[in-house]
Design an enzyme around this catalytic site. Sequence first.
Site, PDB file in Angstrom:
ATOM      1  N   ASN A   1       4.488   4.193   4.307  1.00 58.80           N
ATOM      2  CA  ASN A   1       4.371   2.993   3.471  1.00 58.80           C
ATOM      3  C   ASN A   1       4.940   3.293   2.106  1.00 58.80           C
ATOM      4  OD1 ASN A   1       3.190   0.381   4.095  1.00 58.80           O
ATOM      5  ND2 ASN A   1       1.503   1.574   4.942  1.00 58.80           N
TER       6      ASN A   1
ATOM      7  N   ASP B   1       0.854  -1.190   0.000  1.00 60.84           N
ATOM      8  CA  ASP B   1       0.000   0.000   0.000  1.00 60.84           C
ATOM      9  C   ASP B   1       0.886   1.234   0.000  1.00 60.84           C
ATOM     10  OD1 ASP B   1      -2.747  -0.515  -0.147  1.00 60.84           O
ATOM     11  OD2 ASP B   1      -2.630  -1.510   1.792  1.00 60.84           O
TER      12      ASP B   1
ATOM     13  N   GLY C   1       0.266   0.550  16.494  1.00 63.79           N
ATOM     14  CA  GLY C   1       0.215  -0.800  15.935  1.00 63.79           C
ATOM     15  C   GLY C   1      -0.938  -1.575  16.539  1.00 63.79           C
TER      16      GLY C   1
ATOM     17  N   HIS D   1       5.574   3.777  13.414  1.00 62.33           N
ATOM     18  CA  HIS D   1       4.620   4.637  12.690  1.00 62.33           C
ATOM     19  C   HIS D   1       3.320   4.842  13.453  1.00 62.33           C
ATOM     20  CE1 HIS D   1       2.118   1.218  11.750  1.00 62.33           C
ATOM     21  NE2 HIS D   1       1.437   1.842  10.830  1.00 62.33           N
TER      22      HIS D   1
ATOM     23  N   MET E   1      -7.712   7.061  18.635  1.00 64.08           N
ATOM     24  CA  MET E   1      -8.630   8.182  18.816  1.00 64.08           C
ATOM     25  C   MET E   1      -8.782   8.581  20.283  1.00 64.08           C
ATOM     26  SD  MET E   1     -12.093   6.286  17.666  1.00 64.08           S
ATOM     27  CE  MET E   1     -12.774   4.859  18.495  1.00 64.08           C
TER      28      MET E   1
END
Length: 590
Positions: A439, A107, A516, A513, A490
């Site tokens: 990515n 991706d 996870g 990043h 969130m």
Amino acid sequence: EREFITKIGPVQYEIAPGFVPNMRVPATFYVNSQLDHLIFEELEHFTRSGGFGFLPAVKQMANVASLPGIVKRSIGLPDCHAGYGFSIGNVAAFDMDDPEAIVSPGDINCGVRVIRTNLSEQDVAPHKEELAQALFDHIPVGVGSQGIIPTSMDELDAALELGMDWSLREGYAWPEDKEHCEEYGRMLQADPRAVSSRAKKRGRTQMGTLGAGNHYAECVVCVRRRRDGALEVDNRLQMSVFACRVTAITGFSLFPHPTSRSWGGGVSSPQIQVVDEICNPAAASHMGIEFTGQPTMGGERLHIPSAACRGYVIIPQRDCLCMNSLRNSNFLDPLGVVMLHKRDLGSRGFGHQVATDALIEMEKAVSEEKTVLNDKQLACAKIGSPIGQAYLKGMSCAANYAWVNRSTMTFLTRQAFAKVFTCAPDDLDMQMIYDTSHNIAKVEEHMVDGRPHRLLVHRKGATRAFPPHHPLIPVEYQCTGQPVLIGGTMGTNSWILTGTEQGFDTTFGSTCHGAGRARSRNNSRRNLDHRDILEALARQNISIRVASPKLVMEEAPDSYKDVNAVVETCHQAGISRKCVKLRPIAVIKG
Ligand code: 5GP
Ligand code: MN
Ligand code: MN
């Protein structure tokens, strides 16, 4: 199996060749004692079930170590979990001078950007709901529907080729945005001819840009900043090539009929966050995040750097300046920031289609050439082969497309703030701190065996984290290292880190990043209740606009690892450094 895995540092493990067949180099992963059980339980579960089900992350990163042309090691970051072929949170670099070296599709250019404001939490508080609604209305969210205004095929090609230069030309980006984006928001290898028409058909309807020109011109007042600094109203319909500052100060909604809620067929999650803690005041001030005045802590006077004396601050005894202990100070002025995360996931995303097209061709080539692969999902092509070259051109288009999308989201975010605060985005200091890709495969120069090598560095669910003084990072960050943007969830913290020398030497300049995933989407849907989650968010005073209850469960904080533990691991390993801890106050999830 566990005998192949050795703890080689306080937060580092090594996987020796032999763990899976054909390993050319070792693999290594970073994880602290709070997170390691997740990795090992996943492996044990796989072994107990007799190798049934998805491959655990450690197997995947070891399989990557078997790919031709890999140098040094395959690297797993603390947020790693099972992915497709590569694990998510996996970095591997392939030698461009090795004719056997491969490129593997994935991706493309999912990433995060952070835009700062000069608003404090108190400024935002009375407008929070209005702002969340404005962002929800302005930024199309949700999977599957179409972009706002269809773009012509020619325009799509231009956007694929130009990336953020297209956004700039069309008036959606500020010139300085480009400086604060990896690759200046444009991969030069991009060649739209390398993209299938199937992918383009998706890309065109999903680009979701406003469309150039005058569709909404009557709702928009264009404000141009002159060289002398004064603002000038510009009523021309066409936005200028030199990107006038655009703001909806008339109070009209930019989109009178926001019927579609999708962004590139992907998932977007803008979040409004406030600064919770500053761990590295000097680096933070370079990003425009600093305290004003001189707060005190425990009776001790702390010297907070002003614009005039950056870089000289010494925080006694501790690494972190905790906002909680400063909260009562009159001087306290936590700045708000907006974090945008955009991914092009799902069967309908443009980037996904480009990768899928390449995978199908590569799988075919792999079986024709009878290449031995540990895992069928690792289909790949030699970098120099026609398929490999075509993929890199198409991948660059998809990367450019993603930057265009994030730029348009930025534009919409600035619009939403402008509307709610009836103030130009410029005057709200809505500068982009940085945009990171997590990515992507990129050609970079790194030292291998004491000599510089050109490598194709694959970061799958991993963020570039270049050190201070690296020539590819903006001038503002030369002394601090590249800002690294880490989403949490969130309901939990997010982070801004900075790149380090040590990371450059050991992880090809890469770090985590995000938090996870700790459980699969299915698992979350089965075991979590969306009402509990919404209640917990409400208790934390986080406003939320979300496209579906299903998403609430899948994206619940409990579905993820503890982002603070992930960041702590990277900090302790020295592969990136903590800079600013952020706390969400409003989330828009699509
Ligand atoms: P991915 O691109 O791998 O799907 O997601 C990257 C990371 O973003 C995740 O690992 C997670 O930690 C983080 N993330 C997911 N949802 C949110 C959100 O709503 N807000 C923030 N700030 N981060 C999120
Ligand atoms: Mn992502
Ligand atoms: Mn070489």
